[in-house]
Each structure stands twice: as structure tokens, then as C-alpha cells.
Write a protein that holds these residues in place. Structure first.
Motif, PDB file in Angstrom:
ATOM      1  N   LEU A  34       3.397  -7.455 -12.399  1.00 41.08           N
ATOM      2  CA  LEU A  34       1.652  -7.337 -11.799  1.00 41.08           C
ATOM      3  C   LEU A  34       1.719  -7.550 -10.433  1.00 41.08           C
ATOM      4  O   LEU A  34       0.693  -6.878  -9.599  1.00 41.08           O
ATOM      5  N   LEU A  35       2.445  -8.468 -10.002  1.00 38.26           N
ATOM      6  CA  LEU A  35       2.704  -8.591  -8.354  1.00 38.26           C
ATOM      7  C   LEU A  35       3.231  -7.417  -7.835  1.00 38.26           C
ATOM      8  O   LEU A  35       2.633  -7.164  -6.633  1.00 38.26           O
ATOM      9  N   LYS A  36       3.932  -6.802  -8.222  1.00 38.97           N
ATOM     10  CA  LYS A  36       4.818  -5.637  -7.791  1.00 38.97           C
ATOM     11  C   LYS A  36       3.499  -4.579  -7.679  1.00 38.97           C
ATOM     12  O   LYS A  36       3.284  -3.996  -6.319  1.00 38.97           O
ATOM     13  N   ASN A  37       2.688  -4.433  -8.683  1.00 37.51           N
ATOM     14  CA  ASN A  37       1.716  -3.553  -8.585  1.00 37.51           C
ATOM     15  C   ASN A  37       0.578  -3.625  -7.407  1.00 37.51           C
ATOM     16  O   ASN A  37       0.055  -3.083  -6.647  1.00 37.51           O
ATOM     17  N   PHE A  38       0.491  -5.136  -7.394  1.00 38.35           N
ATOM     18  CA  PHE A  38      -0.697  -5.480  -6.626  1.00 38.35           C
ATOM     19  C   PHE A  38      -0.258  -5.394  -4.959  1.00 38.35           C
ATOM     20  O   PHE A  38      -1.199  -4.735  -4.096  1.00 38.35           O
ATOM     21  N   PHE A  39       0.746  -5.524  -4.689  1.00 34.83           N
ATOM     22  CA  PHE A  39       1.521  -5.248  -3.293  1.00 34.83           C
ATOM     23  C   PHE A  39       1.335  -3.866  -2.923  1.00 34.83           C
ATOM     24  O   PHE A  39       1.049  -3.348  -1.857  1.00 34.83           O
ATOM     25  N   GLU A  40       1.719  -3.011  -4.025  1.00 37.10           N
ATOM     26  CA  GLU A  40       2.018  -1.594  -3.606  1.00 37.10           C
ATOM     27  C   GLU A  40       0.584  -0.789  -3.732  1.00 37.10           C
ATOM     28  O   GLU A  40       0.614   0.452  -3.251  1.00 37.10           O
ATOM     29  N   THR A  41      -0.452  -1.294  -4.938  1.00 41.87           N
ATOM     30  CA  THR A  41      -1.458  -0.358  -5.203  1.00 41.87           C
ATOM     31  C   THR A  41      -2.832  -1.195  -4.867  1.00 41.87           C
ATOM     32  O   THR A  41      -3.794  -0.276  -4.761  1.00 41.87           O
ATOM     33  N   GLY A  60       0.666  -1.300  -0.094  1.00 38.20           N
ATOM     34  CA  GLY A  60       0.086  -0.064  -0.137  1.00 38.20           C
ATOM     35  C   GLY A  60       0.646   1.295  -0.022  1.00 38.20           C
ATOM     36  O   GLY A  60       0.311   2.111   0.372  1.00 38.20           O
ATOM     37  N   ILE A  61       2.135   0.983  -0.490  1.00 35.56           N
ATOM     38  CA  ILE A  61       3.055   2.406  -0.334  1.00 35.56           C
ATOM     39  C   ILE A  61       2.089   3.641  -1.209  1.00 35.56           C
ATOM     40  O   ILE A  61       2.475   4.882  -0.800  1.00 35.56           O
ATOM     41  N   ALA A  62       1.333   3.229  -2.212  1.00 30.88           N
ATOM     42  CA  ALA A  62       0.848   4.226  -3.044  1.00 30.88           C
ATOM     43  C   ALA A  62      -0.191   4.926  -2.302  1.00 30.88           C
ATOM     44  O   ALA A  62      -0.909   6.076  -2.578  1.00 30.88           O
ATOM     45  N   ASN A  63      -0.581   4.572  -0.894  1.00 32.90           N
ATOM     46  CA  ASN A  63      -1.350   5.553  -0.056  1.00 32.90           C
ATOM     47  C   ASN A  63      -0.940   6.784   0.283  1.00 32.90           C
ATOM     48  O   ASN A  63      -1.326   7.690   0.526  1.00 32.90           O
ATOM     49  N   ILE A  64       0.496   6.824   0.333  1.00 29.28           N
ATOM     50  CA  ILE A  64       1.325   8.325   0.501  1.00 29.28           C
ATOM     51  C   ILE A  64       1.297   9.088  -0.685  1.00 29.28           C
ATOM     52  O   ILE A  64       1.749  10.256  -0.332  1.00 29.28           O
ATOM     53  N   HIS A  65       1.152   8.349  -1.655  1.00 30.27           N
ATOM     54  CA  HIS A  65       1.352   9.350  -2.976  1.00 30.27           C
ATOM     55  C   HIS A  65       0.719   8.429  -4.145  1.00 30.27           C
ATOM     56  O   HIS A  65       1.277   7.418  -4.447  1.00 30.27           O
ATOM     57  N   PHE A  93      -8.494  -4.835  -5.987  1.00 31.29           N
ATOM     58  CA  PHE A  93      -9.029  -5.582  -5.309  1.00 31.29           C
ATOM     59  C   PHE A  93      -9.612  -4.644  -3.820  1.00 31.29           C
ATOM     60  O   PHE A  93      -8.547  -4.093  -3.428  1.00 31.29           O
ATOM     61  N   ALA A  94     -10.767  -4.343  -3.771  1.00 26.90           N
ATOM     62  CA  ALA A  94     -10.919  -3.389  -2.661  1.00 26.90           C
ATOM     63  C   ALA A  94     -10.925  -3.815  -1.255  1.00 26.90           C
ATOM     64  O   ALA A  94     -11.138  -3.160  -0.295  1.00 26.90           O
ATOM     65  N   ASP A  95     -10.953  -5.318  -0.975  1.00 25.58           N
ATOM     66  CA  ASP A  95     -11.021  -5.750   0.328  1.00 25.58           C
ATOM     67  C   ASP A  95      -9.945  -6.137   0.833  1.00 25.58           C
ATOM     68  O   ASP A  95      -9.787  -6.909   2.093  1.00 25.58           O
ATOM     69  N   LEU A  96      -8.544  -5.672   0.575  1.00 24.05           N
ATOM     70  CA  LEU A  96      -7.361  -6.111   0.934  1.00 24.05           C
ATOM     71  C   LEU A  96      -7.218  -4.837   2.194  1.00 24.05           C
ATOM     72  O   LEU A  96      -7.664  -3.792   2.143  1.00 24.05           O
ATOM     73  N   GLN A  97      -6.447  -5.334   3.050  1.00 23.75           N
ATOM     74  CA  GLN A  97      -5.985  -4.297   4.182  1.00 23.75           C
ATOM     75  C   GLN A  97      -5.309  -3.143   3.584  1.00 23.75           C
ATOM     76  O   GLN A  97      -5.321  -1.756   4.279  1.00 23.75           O
ATOM     77  N   TRP A  98      -4.651  -3.197   2.530  1.00 26.77           N
ATOM     78  CA  TRP A  98      -3.806  -2.400   2.075  1.00 26.77           C
ATOM     79  C   TRP A  98      -4.476  -1.562   0.955  1.00 26.77           C
ATOM     80  O   TRP A  98      -3.819  -0.616   0.150  1.00 26.77           O
ATOM     81  N   ALA A  99      -5.765  -1.863   0.718  1.00 30.47           N
ATOM     82  CA  ALA A  99      -6.572  -0.953  -0.514  1.00 30.47           C
ATOM     83  C   ALA A  99      -6.299   0.336  -0.398  1.00 30.47           C
ATOM     84  O   ALA A  99      -6.266   0.918   0.793  1.00 30.47           O
ATOM     85  N   LEU A 100      -6.298   1.024  -1.530  1.00 32.52           N
ATOM     86  CA  LEU A 100      -5.970   2.413  -1.616  1.00 32.52           C
ATOM     87  C   LEU A 100      -7.263   3.185  -1.420  1.00 32.52           C
ATOM     88  O   LEU A 100      -8.284   3.004  -1.878  1.00 32.52           O
TER      89      LEU A 100
END
Length: 549
Positions: free
Chosen positions: A293-300, A123-128, A312-319
């Protein structure tokens, strides 16, 4: 003088290291393609490492040193004496008294900072939100940037690619017996790159995909214009890698992969799957794509951000918040269609603006005119070429060749037009579709003067060298003039003082936020965002950080 010598050391080191890796995968003498292979390999190594460890100075230095070892071991016959002085001249002209590309200090370099500080953060994209739009280039930069080579080594890869592409085009233009259509294409593409992409500040994440797409199109023209080459050339086998390359650099360029279809027929398709090497390249390309795609999945929380259908909106790190994929997609499309240029009395929501061509009048009045301004040098060069070839003596026409090449040409035209339509309907800013626009104009001209181009004499062809040299002189003078009149320091501002930042601590992790003096993050020693991040939460899942809004 010492900082400049230090910079020279960095650019030579990066060139030699990436070239060394590239030589493992390709034994021909095409320096652009060899460097491209090495660039992809280094970037993939960085991506894989980043799942488990930060790309710190030790990882970066190890990658560079091993690449140099390969360079020395594999390239005993390379004419490095030829490359060395020219690349130093190019790099000095491009880097001196300039700024980084507009988006570089906003999110390109901050993302590189993150890659070098922490392993992958969920979820790093949550900061930007822009961290979700990142390019493969940033991973290669993280592997080739460290303080031992100065922080300005972050600029090296773009500069080297630019230099090698110009050398590649120059060799085609100056060599004898170049096919007329290949000569026209190469001259027009290189002229545009030298005139309109003459400044380092204009490079950014857009440069490399444009150059690579143009490189492969030129190779397809060469392949289709030579009967001997078309039998032996295996360029088609690289199309899966090309798809991965464009997906991981600029998604709007994915449609350029269709251009490889222009040299395919049923027999070639069957032959492709008969060769084990081709199947290996296809398999490896699929694996590369899955890793990306996995990199994108984990970060965004999306496979391809911000395409909502892949999220995927139901993940803990969903943006959420500013980075929410729905909001990001609406904003990105509206911005690309000129939302900021709409009149104040244009009463429409940002969602409705992008629908049903409500945006078209605003786009035509602003962006379209800007595109015409950008492509004007290309039009001028076409007019000059028309004047040069107007009085060619007629040759004996090879009707079969003209028929075959015209079929190939129409395929290129149609397949490129598909990409242009996608660009126009979704992201009609020039830099998102520059390849499609440039090639459309060149295609239209070749179609108009198809027989005249076939009839260009050897004597007339020699004049194309002067066009290339004049454009090269324009490149030099534009950069010399900019450097003389610039008030900037010699090197672009890359890493401001730490006093320009406010330190914020989340779960014992240091984050930075720039103060009003600089406003954006630049390259830093900690993860940075210029947005409101105080309300974010940082948790841990095993040994991995997770950021949620």
C-alpha cells in the motif's frame, strides 16, 4: 542456436534461484508451492529494495546467485533431472515465434524498465496511468531479468508457473486413490488451462493469480475430502498471505480469499490464534500488505489505485490529467462493461453508461458471447466426463461423508458466487474474473452429478488420465502449429532499437517516447511512455524524483 541456449540458461537459473528461496520456507515436496514461496520472497525483496535503490544488474545478479546457492545447499535430493528436460520443452513451445501478451509491451515491461533504472519515483503513474495498475509480478521480473541472461528472461516466471501447475495437476490425476471430487476438479481445471491458456501470448498478469487460486482450491478439496488430512493440514494459516497475494496481483481476485472460510468452524478459528506460527504469518502478511500500500501511495497518491476513496488529492504528486483516479476509474469500469462496443447511435455519457445497468445489453451482445466461446472447451470436457461416468456401479454410500462434503461444497459455491457478483457488477471481462467463472461451472456440474461422482469406480477413474493426456497433446499441437505458421522471429520482440524512440529530458533525467513505427514502449534502457508527457514537471524531494502534471 546460441541465443536459444542462452535463453535455456536463463530459465534454468531463474527456476533454480526462486526454488532455492522457496525451499527455506517449505520443506515438503510440492514443487508448485515451493516455487510460489520463493516467488513471493523475491518479489518482496525487490519491492523493499526499490524504496531505496534501483533493481539494477548488480542487485538482480546478487539475488539470483544467492538463490542458486540456496538451491544447491537445500535441495541435494531434488529430482532436477526430471524437471530439466520437460521445462525446456515447455519453454521452447511457449516462447517460440510468438508475441508478448497484449499489455506486456504497453506497460508491464516499461514498468520493469523503470524498476531497473530508478528507485521509487513519486507520482510515476503521472506518465502512464497503467503504472498504477501494476502487478507484483513486475517486481519479481525485475529481480530475475538482466542482460546476462538475455532480455527474454522477462518471460521465465510465467512459463515456470504454468509448467509447475500442469505437473501438480498431472500428479493428482495419475496417483492412485485420489478422491473423486478432487479428481473431477483437477481434471476440469487442468483441461481448461491446457486448452484455453495454451499460448504464451495469453498469459500476462492474469495467469499467476488464476493458477494460485486454482491450486489452493484443489488443496481445500483435498483437505475436506480426507479425514486424516483435515486434522493435520495447516493450509488455513496461509490465507492472510493469499489475501496479500491477490491484492498485489489482481484486486478482483481478493474475494477468492473467502474460500478459506469453507473449511473453518469456531473451533478452528480459536485454534488458529492459539498457534504462534499462525500469528507470525498473520503479522508478516499485514506488514507485506502495508508495504504494498505504501508503494502504491508513493507512486499513485492512492493506497489502491484508482479507488478514489483511497486517494489523497492534496499531495504534490497527486495524479492528474489522463491518470486522474476519478477519470481512470470511470474509464476502466466503462471499458470493462463494453463501452467501446456500444452502437454509434447509443447517446450516453461514459459516466452514465456504467450506471443502472445501461451497459448490460451491449455487454450481453459482445463480452458475454465471448465468455461463452472461451468456456466452451470446459463444457465439452464436462459432457465427456458425464458420458464416462454414466454407467458406474453403486458403492456403499458413506452418508456422513456425503453430508459433510456437501456442506463444504455449498460453502465453496456460495463464497465463490460472492466473488462472481463483485466481478459482474464492476469489471465483467473474462480475464478479470476467470477463476470465479470456471469454478462456478465446475461447481454446478458437481452439484448436478454429486452422487454419480461419489460412485465413480477405480476402473472409470483411470479414464481421466486419457482426458488429461489428450488436453496435453492439444497444448503441444496448438503451439507447434502456431510456431510453424507464424511469421514472427523465434523470440518475441522485447527491446526495439533506440532509433525507434524520441529522447526527452526532464531535470537532467532521460525519458523516452516511441515514434509512430512502434507506437508503444516495450522494454527500454530509460523510463518510457507513449503518452503526451512533454508538459510534465520533474522535481526532487531530497534524493527522490517527483513527477507532477
Amino acid at each position: 542456436m546460441y541465443p536459444l541456449l542462452h535463453f535455456y540458461l536463463g530459465i534454468v537459473t531463474v527456476f533454480a534461484s526462486i526454488y532455492g528461496y522457496g525451499k527455506i520456507f517449505n520443506r515438503n515436496n510440492d514443487d508448485f508451492f515451493i516455487f510460489l514461496c520463493g516467488y513471493i520472497f523475491v518479489g518482496l525483496v525487490a519491492i523493499i529494495f526499490h524504496f531505496f535503490i534501483a533493481i539494477n544488474i548488480w542487485i538482480s545478479s546478487s539475488i539470483l546467485l544467492f538463490g542458486i546457492f540456496l538451491f544447491v545447499y537445500k535441495n541435494k535430493k531434488i529430482n532436477f533431472i526430471f524437471h530439466l528436460p520437460i521445462i525446456l520443452i515447455f519453454s521452447t513451445l511457449l516462447i517460440s515465434n510468438t508475441d508478448h501478451p497484449i499489455d506486456a509491451n504497453l506497460y508491464h515491461h516499461p514498468y520493469v524498465s523503470y524498476l531497473k533504472i530508478e528507485k521509487i519515483i513519486l507520482g510515476i503513474a503521472n506518465i502512464h496511468s497503467r503504472f498504477g495498475h501494476i502487478s507484483f509480478l513486475q517486481f519479481s521480473q525485475s529481480a530475475t531479468t538482466n542482460n546476462l541472461l538475455t532480455i527474454y528472461s522477462i518471460s521465465n516466471i510465467n512459463i515456470i508457473f504454468y509448467y509447475l501447475f500442469i505437473i501438480f495437476c498431472g500428479k493428482i490425476i495419475f496417483q492412485k486413490n485420489t478422491n473423486n471430487y478432487v479428481l473431477i476438479l483437477t481434471t476440469l481445471v487442468s483441461s481448461f488451462v491446457l486448452i484455453k491458456m495454451a499460448r504464451y501470448r495469453e498469459f500476462g498478469n492474469d495467469l499467476i493469480p488464476l493458477l494460485v487460486a486454482c491450486y489452493f482450491l484443489i488443496q481445500l478439496f483435498i483437505m475436506s475430502s480426507n479425514k486424516l488430512i483435515i486434522k493435520n493440514n495447516n493450509i488455513i494459516k496461509y490465507s492472510p498471505v493469499f489475501f496479500f497475494f491477490m491484492l498485489s496481483h489482481k484486486i478482483t481476485y481478493v474475494f477468492s480469499t473467502f474460500l478459506f472460510i469453507s473449511v473453518l468452524n469456531k473451533k478452528k478459528i480459536f485454534d488458529y490464534f492459539k498457534k504462534k506460527k499462525n500469528l507470525l504469518i498473520l503479522t508478516v502478511s499485514v506488514i507485506f500488505t502495508i508495504i504494498w500500500l505504501l508503494k502504491n501511495f508513493f507512486e499513485t497518491s492512492c493506497l489502491i489505485y484508482p479507488i478514489v476513496q483511497t486517494c489523497f488529492a492534496d499531495l504534490q504528486w497527486a495524479l492528474n490529467g489522463e491518470a486522474d483516479p476519478k477519470l481512470a476509474m470511470v474509464n476502466a469500469e466503462a471499458w470493462a462493461k463494453g463501452w467501446v462496443d456500444k452502437p454509434n447511435d447509443y447517446d450516453i455519457s461514459i459516466t452514465n453508461y456504467s450506471e443502472s445497468f445501461n451497459w448490460l445489453n451491449v455487454w450481453l451482445s459482445k463480452h458475454f458471447l465471448k465468455i461463452l466461446e472461451i468456456i466452451s472447451p470446459l463444457i465439452l470436457i464436462i459432457i465427456i466426463i458425464k458420458i464416462i461416468i454414466r454407467n458406474n456401479s453403486k458403492k456403499i454410500i458413506d452418508n456422513q461423508f456425503l453430508k459433510n462434503f456437501k456442506i463444504f461444497f455449498y460453502k465453496v459455491f456460495f463464497l465463490n458466487f460472492l466473488g462472481l457478483i463483485f466481478w459482474f457488477l464492476n469489471a465483467p471481462i473474462f480475464r478479470y474474473g476467470s477463476f470465479y467463472i470456471i469454478i462456478l461451472i465446475i461447481n454446478l456440474y458437481i452439484l448436478y452429478d454429486f452422487k454419480k461422482i461419489y460412485n465413480i469406480s477405480e476402473n472409470t477413474k483411470s479414464k481421466f488420465k486419457y482426458i488429461f493426456v489428450i488436453c496435453l497433446i492439444v497444448f503441444f499441437f496448438k503451439n507447434i502449429d502456431r510456431s510453424i505458421n507464424s511469421k514472427n522471429d523465434f523470440f518475441p520482440l522485447t527491446k526495439p532499437s533506440t532509433i525507434e524512440y524520441e529522447r526527452i529530458i526532464f531535470n537532467e533525467i532521460n525519458f523516452l517516447k516511441p515514434n509512430k513505427n512502434i507506437g508503444i514502449c516495450f522494454y527500454t534502457e530509460n523510463i518510457c511512455s507513449h503518452l503526451e508527457i512533454e508538459k510534465l514537471k520533474v522535481d526532487k524531494i531530497r534524493n527522490y524524483l517527483l513527477i507532477k502534471n
